[in-house]
Design an enzyme around this catalytic site. Sequence first.
Site, PDB file in Angstrom:
ATOM      1  N   ARG A   1      54.152  -8.084  -0.050  1.00 38.52           N
ATOM      2  CA  ARG A   1      55.377  -8.858  -0.611  1.00 38.52           C
ATOM      3  C   ARG A   1      56.293  -9.156   0.542  1.00 38.52           C
ATOM      4  NH1 ARG A   1      55.109  -4.784  -4.548  1.00 38.52           N
ATOM      5  NH2 ARG A   1      54.588  -5.754  -6.819  1.00 38.52           N
TER       6      ARG A   1
ATOM      7  N   THR B   1      60.910  -2.498  10.446  1.00 35.94           N
ATOM      8  CA  THR B   1      61.452  -2.052   9.305  1.00 35.94           C
ATOM      9  C   THR B   1      60.791  -1.404   8.228  1.00 35.94           C
ATOM     10  OG1 THR B   1      61.230  -4.150   8.394  1.00 35.94           O
ATOM     11  CG2 THR B   1      63.027  -3.871   9.731  1.00 35.94           C
TER      12      THR B   1
ATOM     13  N   ARG C   1      57.978   1.920   8.521  1.00 33.66           N
ATOM     14  CA  ARG C   1      58.042   3.476   8.873  1.00 33.66           C
ATOM     15  C   ARG C   1      57.891   3.785  10.217  1.00 33.66           C
ATOM     16  NH1 ARG C   1      60.052   3.755   4.369  1.00 33.66           N
ATOM     17  NH2 ARG C   1      59.504   4.777   2.693  1.00 33.66           N
TER      18      ARG C   1
ATOM     19  N   GLU D   1      62.750  10.617  12.147  1.00 32.07           N
ATOM     20  CA  GLU D   1      64.429  10.360  11.208  1.00 32.07           C
ATOM     21  C   GLU D   1      64.708  11.761  10.811  1.00 32.07           C
ATOM     22  OE1 GLU D   1      64.893   7.201   8.605  1.00 32.07           O
ATOM     23  OE2 GLU D   1      63.468   6.041   9.797  1.00 32.07           O
TER      24      GLU D   1
ATOM     25  N   HIS E   1      68.239   2.869   9.467  1.00 33.01           N
ATOM     26  CA  HIS E   1      67.568   2.566   8.135  1.00 33.01           C
ATOM     27  C   HIS E   1      68.253   1.969   7.032  1.00 33.01           C
ATOM     28  CE1 HIS E   1      63.590   4.689   6.202  1.00 33.01           C
ATOM     29  NE2 HIS E   1      64.082   3.519   5.414  1.00 33.01           N
TER      30      HIS E   1
END
Length: 328
Positions: free
Chosen positions: A160, A241, A243, A272, A290
Amino acid sequence: MPQKKPLVVVTRKLPDAIETRMMELFETRLNLDDRQMTKAELIEAVKVADILVPTITDRIDAAVLSQAGTNLKLIANFGTGVDHIDLATARQRSITVTNTPGVLTEDTADMTMALILSVPRRLAEGERLMRSGDWHGWSPTFMLGHRIWGKRLGIIGMGRIGQAVARRAKAFGMSIHYHNRKRVHPDIEHELEATYWESLDQMLARMDVMTVHCPHTPATFHLLSARRLKLMQPHSYLINTSRGEIVDENALTRMLQRKEIAGAGLDVFEHEPAVNPKLLEMDNVVLLPHLGSATLEGRVDMGEKVIVNIKTFADGHNPPDRVLASML
């Protein structure tokens, strides 16, 4: 006699409208100060909860799930990715896992396109210069970037979000290329004028901009390894954008330092919230905390999906967004 409401434990602060609705529908324990739960607190939560609502910041691993009470039957994740949940252990313990797919597509695609524009045109670097007071006026050769019109965009993962990014990039005059586990339907390829590459290595070597949109799984960990990153051209850019774990961050940092690729736009990081400090020093990198799905509309839509999954499950039906069906 009215049915007892399930005890729902929410691990992070959610939008007010969502928390209010949850309090109306369920017996709900909220995290009002939005402090990330410790492992001990997560264990305590799974001991008492009928339904747990975690987020990406919560590591629901085997050690946590092994302490779960027999009443925990649903993990209704607030988010699409479930790589922070031990799905195998959940299956063994007959715990259903749901997520919130589909509602973050446009927001994440918007952020991806913003980075595709920002890095080659040096927007963040220029903004920092303006705030520093060091700009002394226009010059024909000052801070020259690169246009994206006519450039080749390589998309890793044509789901998507990948398709939404392709639509935006096509409108900016980029040529669309993609690598995916399976080739998409010919109608989608025709609509996007997209070229399929069975070999990721070959695609990497021929693109001007690469963008990552596949999920993080054991198979995609360091999919962009040091070897693969070296296939990219010196003038190319990497956008992520998805992982952070999909990219070998140390290898990417070394290549950026050596100018072996032109730049990167990163909204996610391998460890992170820690970020490689060397990345912070570079002007050819745009770093974001993020923010890919960080819109109020998106967060509310996510919360509404969580509520639907919980309500459907509590009513004795299969929730619509099952990642892992209960083995009961």
